[in-house]
Write a protein that holds these residues in place. Sequence first.
Motif, PDB file in Angstrom:
ATOM      1  N   THR A   1      -5.271   0.138  -1.926  1.00 54.17           N
ATOM      2  CA  THR A   1      -3.887   0.398  -2.336  1.00 54.17           C
ATOM      3  C   THR A   1      -3.274   1.614  -1.665  1.00 54.17           C
ATOM      4  N   LEU A   2      -4.037   2.353  -0.867  1.00 51.31           N
ATOM      5  CA  LEU A   2      -3.530   3.559  -0.208  1.00 51.31           C
ATOM      6  C   LEU A   2      -3.649   3.435   1.305  1.00 51.31           C
ATOM      7  N   TYR A   3      -2.666   3.991   2.017  1.00 52.58           N
ATOM      8  CA  TYR A   3      -2.692   4.006   3.472  1.00 52.58           C
ATOM      9  C   TYR A   3      -2.348   5.420   3.952  1.00 52.58           C
ATOM     10  N   VAL A   4      -3.244   6.032   4.693  1.00 48.63           N
ATOM     11  CA  VAL A   4      -3.014   7.378   5.212  1.00 48.63           C
ATOM     12  C   VAL A   4      -2.135   7.274   6.451  1.00 48.63           C
ATOM     13  N   VAL A   5      -0.960   7.897   6.382  1.00 44.79           N
ATOM     14  CA  VAL A   5      -0.039   7.904   7.503  1.00 44.79           C
ATOM     15  C   VAL A   5      -0.470   8.958   8.512  1.00 44.79           C
ATOM     16  N   GLY A   6      -0.890  10.118   8.003  1.00 39.63           N
ATOM     17  CA  GLY A   6      -1.297  11.200   8.888  1.00 39.63           C
ATOM     18  C   GLY A   6      -1.638  12.449   8.102  1.00 39.63           C
ATOM     19  N   PHE A   7      -1.676  13.565   8.826  1.00 44.16           N
ATOM     20  CA  PHE A   7      -2.069  14.845   8.249  1.00 44.16           C
ATOM     21  C   PHE A   7      -0.990  15.884   8.529  1.00 44.16           C
ATOM     22  N   ILE A   8      -0.891  16.856   7.626  1.00 48.30           N
ATOM     23  CA  ILE A   8      -0.048  18.031   7.826  1.00 48.30           C
ATOM     24  C   ILE A   8      -0.981  19.229   7.807  1.00 48.30           C
ATOM     25  N   ASP A   9      -0.810  20.144   8.763  1.00 44.32           N
ATOM     26  CA  ASP A   9      -1.655  21.327   8.795  1.00 44.32           C
ATOM     27  C   ASP A   9      -0.847  22.519   9.290  1.00 44.32           C
ATOM     28  N   ARG A  10      -1.271  23.711   8.867  1.00 46.46           N
ATOM     29  CA  ARG A  10      -0.593  24.938   9.262  1.00 46.46           C
ATOM     30  C   ARG A  10      -0.957  25.384  10.672  1.00 46.46           C
ATOM     31  N   ASN A  11      -2.046  24.896  11.210  1.00 46.65           N
ATOM     32  CA  ASN A  11      -2.527  25.293  12.531  1.00 46.65           C
ATOM     33  C   ASN A  11      -1.651  24.661  13.614  1.00 46.65           C
ATOM     34  N   GLU A  12      -0.937  25.500  14.337  1.00 44.59           N
ATOM     35  CA  GLU A  12      -0.032  25.035  15.401  1.00 44.59           C
ATOM     36  C   GLU A  12      -0.798  24.336  16.520  1.00 44.59           C
ATOM     37  N   GLY A  13      -2.038  24.730  16.741  1.00 35.60           N
ATOM     38  CA  GLY A  13      -2.850  24.137  17.804  1.00 35.60           C
ATOM     39  C   GLY A  13      -3.211  22.684  17.555  1.00 35.60           C
TER      40      GLY A  13
ATOM     41  N   ARG B   1       0.842  -1.190   0.000  1.00 36.37           N
ATOM     42  CA  ARG B   1       0.000   0.000   0.000  1.00 36.37           C
ATOM     43  C   ARG B   1       0.878   1.241   0.000  1.00 36.37           C
ATOM     44  N   LYS B   2       0.489   2.223  -0.791  1.00 41.75           N
ATOM     45  CA  LYS B   2       1.236   3.476  -0.857  1.00 41.75           C
ATOM     46  C   LYS B   2       1.030   4.256   0.431  1.00 41.75           C
ATOM     47  N   GLN B   3       2.130   4.803   0.948  1.00 44.60           N
ATOM     48  CA  GLN B   3       2.067   5.637   2.134  1.00 44.60           C
ATOM     49  C   GLN B   3       1.666   7.047   1.686  1.00 44.60           C
ATOM     50  N   VAL B   4       0.540   7.537   2.212  1.00 43.85           N
ATOM     51  CA  VAL B   4      -0.024   8.808   1.784  1.00 43.85           C
ATOM     52  C   VAL B   4      -0.077   9.773   2.960  1.00 43.85           C
ATOM     53  N   LEU B   5       0.239  11.026   2.693  1.00 43.99           N
ATOM     54  CA  LEU B   5       0.143  12.094   3.679  1.00 43.99           C
ATOM     55  C   LEU B   5      -0.859  13.110   3.158  1.00 43.99           C
ATOM     56  N   ILE B   6      -1.813  13.502   3.981  1.00 45.77           N
ATOM     57  CA  ILE B   6      -2.827  14.474   3.565  1.00 45.77           C
ATOM     58  C   ILE B   6      -2.437  15.845   4.098  1.00 45.77           C
ATOM     59  N   TYR B   7      -2.313  16.796   3.179  1.00 41.47           N
ATOM     60  CA  TYR B   7      -1.982  18.168   3.540  1.00 41.47           C
ATOM     61  C   TYR B   7      -3.294  18.921   3.743  1.00 41.47           C
ATOM     62  N   GLY B   8      -3.627  19.179   4.995  1.00 34.05           N
ATOM     63  CA  GLY B   8      -4.872  19.848   5.340  1.00 34.05           C
ATOM     64  C   GLY B   8      -5.700  18.947   6.242  1.00 34.05           C
ATOM     65  N   ALA B   9      -5.850  19.354   7.503  1.00 39.52           N
ATOM     66  CA  ALA B   9      -6.571  18.520   8.473  1.00 39.52           C
ATOM     67  C   ALA B   9      -7.964  19.073   8.741  1.00 39.52           C
ATOM     68  N   GLY B  10      -8.500  19.778   7.778  1.00 40.47           N
ATOM     69  CA  GLY B  10      -9.847  20.321   7.938  1.00 40.47           C
ATOM     70  C   GLY B  10     -10.898  19.309   7.541  1.00 40.47           C
ATOM     71  N   VAL B  11     -12.082  19.814   7.240  1.00 42.59           N
ATOM     72  CA  VAL B  11     -13.212  18.961   6.867  1.00 42.59           C
ATOM     73  C   VAL B  11     -12.893  18.153   5.621  1.00 42.59           C
ATOM     74  N   PHE B  12     -12.282  18.795   4.633  1.00 40.61           N
ATOM     75  CA  PHE B  12     -11.977  18.092   3.382  1.00 40.61           C
ATOM     76  C   PHE B  12     -10.916  17.020   3.588  1.00 40.61           C
ATOM     77  N   GLY B  13      -9.928  17.299   4.428  1.00 34.42           N
ATOM     78  CA  GLY B  13      -8.914  16.291   4.737  1.00 34.42           C
ATOM     79  C   GLY B  13      -9.506  15.089   5.438  1.00 34.42           C
ATOM     80  N   GLN B  14     -10.431  15.362   6.357  1.00 32.16           N
ATOM     81  CA  GLN B  14     -11.088  14.275   7.078  1.00 32.16           C
ATOM     82  C   GLN B  14     -11.944  13.430   6.138  1.00 32.16           C
TER      83      GLN B  14
END
Length: 171
Positions: free
Chosen positions: A67-79, A43-56
Motif C-alpha cells: 500500500t506504500l510507494y517511496v517516491v524518494g528521499f529528502i536530506d539536508r546534505n547538499e552533496g 498506493r500512497k505516495q511516501v517521501l522519506i526524510y533522511g537518506a542515511g542508513v535508517f532511511g535506506q
Amino acid sequence: DSVPRTLAVIQPIVFFLGLTGGRLLLSHLIVDALQGLRRIPMRKQVLIYGAGVFGQQLASSIRQEPTLYVVGFIDRNEGLRGSMLEGKRIWHTNDLATVLVEESIEEVLIALPSAKRSERRAIVELVQRYKAGVRVRVLPSLSQIASGRISVNDLREVQIDELLGRDEVSP
C-alpha cells in the motif's frame, strides 16, 4: 508434381488460424494485465526524510508493503542532491515544497531516530506549511531499532509533546 493439390487449400487456412489465434491470445493477455492493475489498490505516495542508513532500511522495508510507494528521499546534505538511493532520487530540503506538490506526496516518514524534538518540530512545521494535510510519521527510537522489534507498521504519528519548543529536561 510432388506437391499435393490440397496444400493450396490447407496452407491459407492454417496461416489464417495461426495469425488470428496469436493476435487473440495477445489481446487477451493485455486485457487481463490491465484489469489486474485496476485491482491493485492505490498506493500512497511516501517521501522519506533522511537518506542515511535508517532511511535506506526504511525504504527497503516499505518495498514489501503493497500500500506504500517511496517516491524518494529528502536530506539536508547538499552533496547528496540529485543522487540515487534504493533506485529513488534524493532531493535537498530546499526542494521540499516542490517535491510535496509535484509528486503528490501523501505521507512523509522521518527516518531520523536520533533527531532532537526541536528538529522534528521544525520538519513537521515545514511540511505542514508547504502542503497541509500531509501525514507525518516518525521512525521509533534507536533502542527499539537496535532490538529489532520494529517494522513498517510500527511507524508512529508525531506526538504533540515532540512538537514542544524545547527538548525534554529531566527534573
